[in-house]
Write a protein that holds these residues in place. Structure first.
Motif, PDB file in Angstrom:
ATOM      1  N   ILE A  63       0.872  -1.104  -0.016  1.00 58.87           N
ATOM      2  CA  ILE A  63       0.057  -0.053  -0.158  1.00 58.87           C
ATOM      3  C   ILE A  63       0.968   1.289  -0.041  1.00 58.87           C
ATOM      4  N   ILE A  64       0.904   1.932  -1.032  1.00 62.55           N
ATOM      5  CA  ILE A  64       1.530   3.233  -1.318  1.00 62.55           C
ATOM      6  C   ILE A  64       0.325   4.173  -0.931  1.00 62.55           C
ATOM      7  N   ILE A  65       0.590   5.109   0.207  1.00 63.12           N
ATOM      8  CA  ILE A  65      -0.348   6.056   0.695  1.00 63.12           C
ATOM      9  C   ILE A  65       0.174   7.293   0.911  1.00 63.12           C
ATOM     10  N   ASN A  66      -0.658   8.326   0.450  1.00 60.30           N
ATOM     11  CA  ASN A  66      -0.233   9.921   0.591  1.00 60.30           C
ATOM     12  C   ASN A  66      -1.357  10.133   1.630  1.00 60.30           C
ATOM     13  N   LEU A  67      -0.963  10.294   2.985  1.00 61.14           N
ATOM     14  CA  LEU A  67      -1.496  10.532   4.116  1.00 61.14           C
ATOM     15  C   LEU A  67      -2.129  12.217   3.950  1.00 61.14           C
ATOM     16  N   HIS A  68      -1.470  12.999   3.201  1.00 58.50           N
ATOM     17  CA  HIS A  68      -2.199  14.206   2.862  1.00 58.50           C
ATOM     18  C   HIS A  68      -3.164  14.566   1.796  1.00 58.50           C
ATOM     19  N   ALA A  69      -3.471  13.324   1.065  1.00 60.58           N
ATOM     20  CA  ALA A  69      -4.363  13.278   0.131  1.00 60.58           C
ATOM     21  C   ALA A  69      -5.954  13.775   0.539  1.00 60.58           C
ATOM     22  N   GLY A  70      -6.610  14.638  -0.160  1.00 62.74           N
ATOM     23  CA  GLY A  70      -7.864  14.877   0.264  1.00 62.74           C
ATOM     24  C   GLY A  70      -8.149  15.923   1.274  1.00 62.74           C
ATOM     25  N   ALA A  82      -5.688  -9.419   5.924  1.00 63.02           N
ATOM     26  CA  ALA A  82      -4.825  -9.122   4.679  1.00 63.02           C
ATOM     27  C   ALA A  82      -3.463  -8.881   5.079  1.00 63.02           C
ATOM     28  N   ASP A  83      -2.593  -9.831   4.112  1.00 58.82           N
ATOM     29  CA  ASP A  83      -1.305  -9.587   4.386  1.00 58.82           C
ATOM     30  C   ASP A  83      -0.830  -8.318   3.741  1.00 58.82           C
ATOM     31  N   TYR A  84      -0.210  -7.331   4.269  1.00 63.59           N
ATOM     32  CA  TYR A  84      -0.075  -6.062   3.467  1.00 63.59           C
ATOM     33  C   TYR A  84       1.320  -5.383   4.116  1.00 63.59           C
ATOM     34  N   GLN A  85       1.760  -4.330   3.441  1.00 58.07           N
ATOM     35  CA  GLN A  85       3.010  -3.827   3.793  1.00 58.07           C
ATOM     36  C   GLN A  85       2.675  -2.364   3.335  1.00 58.07           C
ATOM     37  N   THR A  86       3.057  -1.411   4.335  1.00 60.14           N
ATOM     38  CA  THR A  86       2.680   0.138   3.908  1.00 60.14           C
ATOM     39  C   THR A  86       4.263   0.940   3.715  1.00 60.14           C
ATOM     40  N   LEU A  87       3.963   1.610   2.663  1.00 57.29           N
ATOM     41  CA  LEU A  87       4.830   2.582   2.212  1.00 57.29           C
ATOM     42  C   LEU A  87       4.099   4.178   2.307  1.00 57.29           C
ATOM     43  N   TYR A  88       4.783   5.121   3.026  1.00 51.69           N
ATOM     44  CA  TYR A  88       4.186   6.325   3.109  1.00 51.69           C
ATOM     45  C   TYR A  88       5.011   7.309   2.199  1.00 51.69           C
ATOM     46  N   THR A  89       4.180   8.184   1.418  1.00 50.07           N
ATOM     47  CA  THR A  89       4.972   9.053   0.839  1.00 50.07           C
ATOM     48  C   THR A  89       5.254  10.260   1.699  1.00 50.07           C
ATOM     49  N   ALA A  90       6.541  10.688   1.178  1.00 52.55           N
ATOM     50  CA  ALA A  90       6.907  11.989   2.106  1.00 52.55           C
ATOM     51  C   ALA A  90       7.184  13.402   1.282  1.00 52.55           C
ATOM     52  N   TYR A  91       6.974  13.351   0.022  1.00 55.83           N
ATOM     53  CA  TYR A  91       7.249  14.333  -0.944  1.00 55.83           C
ATOM     54  C   TYR A  91       6.866  14.036  -2.460  1.00 55.83           C
ATOM     55  N   ALA A 133       1.233 -10.388  -5.824  1.00 59.18           N
ATOM     56  CA  ALA A 133       1.324  -8.895  -5.104  1.00 59.18           C
ATOM     57  C   ALA A 133       0.417  -8.282  -5.900  1.00 59.18           C
ATOM     58  N   VAL A 134      -0.030  -7.102  -5.324  1.00 56.14           N
ATOM     59  CA  VAL A 134      -0.851  -6.265  -5.651  1.00 56.14           C
ATOM     60  C   VAL A 134      -0.289  -4.877  -5.193  1.00 56.14           C
ATOM     61  N   LEU A 135      -0.057  -3.714  -5.935  1.00 57.19           N
ATOM     62  CA  LEU A 135       0.416  -2.321  -5.471  1.00 57.19           C
ATOM     63  C   LEU A 135      -1.027  -1.549  -5.470  1.00 57.19           C
ATOM     64  N   ILE A 136      -1.263  -1.018  -4.076  1.00 55.78           N
ATOM     65  CA  ILE A 136      -2.460  -0.321  -3.892  1.00 55.78           C
ATOM     66  C   ILE A 136      -2.124   1.303  -3.970  1.00 55.78           C
ATOM     67  N   ALA A 137      -2.537   2.083  -4.776  1.00 55.73           N
ATOM     68  CA  ALA A 137      -2.334   3.544  -4.634  1.00 55.73           C
ATOM     69  C   ALA A 137      -3.409   4.083  -3.762  1.00 55.73           C
ATOM     70  N   ALA A 138      -3.028   4.360  -2.527  1.00 57.32           N
ATOM     71  CA  ALA A 138      -4.010   5.173  -1.697  1.00 57.32           C
ATOM     72  C   ALA A 138      -3.957   6.435  -1.609  1.00 57.32           C
ATOM     73  N   GLY A 139      -4.923   7.327  -2.191  1.00 56.11           N
ATOM     74  CA  GLY A 139      -4.736   8.771  -2.349  1.00 56.11           C
ATOM     75  C   GLY A 139      -5.805   9.144  -3.159  1.00 56.11           C
ATOM     76  N   GLY A 140      -5.134  10.303  -3.977  1.00 58.33           N
ATOM     77  CA  GLY A 140      -5.864  10.827  -5.129  1.00 58.33           C
ATOM     78  C   GLY A 140      -5.250  10.471  -6.576  1.00 58.33           C
ATOM     79  N   ASP A 141      -5.751  10.935  -7.487  1.00 53.41           N
ATOM     80  CA  ASP A 141      -5.058  10.720  -8.788  1.00 53.41           C
ATOM     81  C   ASP A 141      -3.636  10.979  -9.046  1.00 53.41           C
ATOM     82  N   GLY A 142      -3.168  11.983  -8.172  1.00 44.51           N
ATOM     83  CA  GLY A 142      -1.767  12.171  -8.187  1.00 44.51           C
ATOM     84  C   GLY A 142      -0.913  11.058  -8.027  1.00 44.51           C
ATOM     85  N   THR A 143      -1.354  10.406  -6.614  1.00 42.11           N
ATOM     86  CA  THR A 143      -0.624   9.209  -6.125  1.00 42.11           C
ATOM     87  C   THR A 143      -0.540   8.216  -7.113  1.00 42.11           C
TER      88      THR A 143
END
Length: 316
Positions: free
Chosen positions: A5-12, A32-41, A64-74
């Motif tokens: 999970i690639i997540i942008n916590l500042h989205a929205g 669910a078996d998952y790993q989180t990767l947080y965007t910082a910039y 494996a599946v990559l999940i983009a969690a955020g907006g269209d930019g993420t």
């Protein structure tokens, strides 16, 4: 299945940060078996996607599946990371991308009928069993010999100026009013925008020149600008792109244009031109603002070739 999970916590307007604990609870409840990767910039999701794919390859993981969690930019950055990685590391079965919409625009979700409520969108991701191959936009900058990709649209002029103003608006970061940042920017641009010259070469057709271009957007989905249905028939399952060119309208034409958009009949207007092609060439005179998937490209002269490439997405 392993989810990255690639997540942008500042989205929205920080909405993603607010709902992230609940997302984690739903993931835990589903075991669910998952790993989180947080965007910082900015553009960090590009790097994180490449990092995740490298880890997946090293572990020889086939589910494996990559999940983009955020907006269209993420989502855009995640796709870029995947394309960059597979340009170097050839793979007949690239890791699919899923989209968890917790941003403000979420046009990709609208275009593919992904639920806009994250709870339902996440449930769909976790119960999905196979990927679907879709067509994503691809462009080549003929002046600088570079390339890029887009899930939604590539715009020059009006919509790019709207994105620029919306992204720099104080409304953008507000959790509730963020959704209105695009509308406020649209009103501003309508008042001050000046048309520009564009040359279009649609496929094998003769070159067409527009001297007073107002809006120029190449799209792979129906929506842009946070839910405006600019091209109702556009589809990621079609290997064609849709180009919409709007010549600068008078006030009454603009009112008619806006009204007809809501009726999905705006393409019938004489000052609007539509092309549906596998390949497009676009050239502008002078520096213009550009945007891709809601991300600013800055102000420059554009000389582009546009087409599509295929990529698997974890969607219904």
């Amino acid at each position: 299945m392993k989810y990255f999970i690639i997540i942008n916590l500042h989205a929205g307007g920080d909405n993603a940060k607010k709902v992230w604990p609940d997302i984690q609870k739903q993931l835990a409840a589903a075991h669910a078996d998952y790993q989180t990767l947080y965007t910082a910039y900015p553009n960090h999701a590009v790097e994180l996607a490449e990092q995740a794919l490298s880890e997946i390859d090293t572990a020889n993981q086939t589910d494996a599946v990559l999940i983009a969690a955020g907006g269209d930019g993420t989502l855009h950055e995640t796709l870029l990371g995947c394309q960059h990685y597979y340009r170097v590391h050839q793979n007949d079965h690239p890791v699919p991308i899923a989209f968890l919409p917790v941003g403000s625009g979420n046009d990709f979700a609208r275009g593919l009928k992904i639920p806009l409520h994250w709870e339902k969108a996440l449930a769909d991701i976790l119960t999905q069993s196979a990927a679907k191959t879709i067509n994503v936009g691809h462009y080549t900058d003929l002046d600088h010999h570079s390339e890029g990709f887009f899930t939604n649209n590539f715009g020059i002029g009006f919509d790019a100026t709207v994105v620029h103003l919306a992204n720099h608006s104080s409304l953008k970061s507000h959790q509730f009013f963020g959704q209105f940042s695009y509308m406020a920017a649209i009103l501003n641009v309508i008042i001050h925008f000046k048309g520009f010259k564009t040359e279009i070469l649609p496929g094998n057709m003769p070159k067409v020149t527009f001297d007073n271009t107002f809006l120029l957007t190449t799209t792979d989905i129906p929506y842009f600008g946070g839910g405006i249905n600019i091209m109702p028939s556009a589809s990621v399952f079609d290997d064609h792109l849709d180009l919409v060119v709007v010549e600068k309208p008078s006030l009454w034409q603009l009112i008619l244009f806006v009204s007809m958009i809501f009726l999905k009949r705006h393409l019938r207007l004489k000052f609007i031109h539509h092309y549906h092609e596998k390949e497009l060439f676009i050239k502008t005179n002078g520096n213009r603002l550009g945007q891709i998937d809601g991300e600013e490209l800055g102000e420059r002269t554009f000389n582009l070739k546009l087409d599509t490439v295929k990529y698997p997405f974890w969607i219904r």
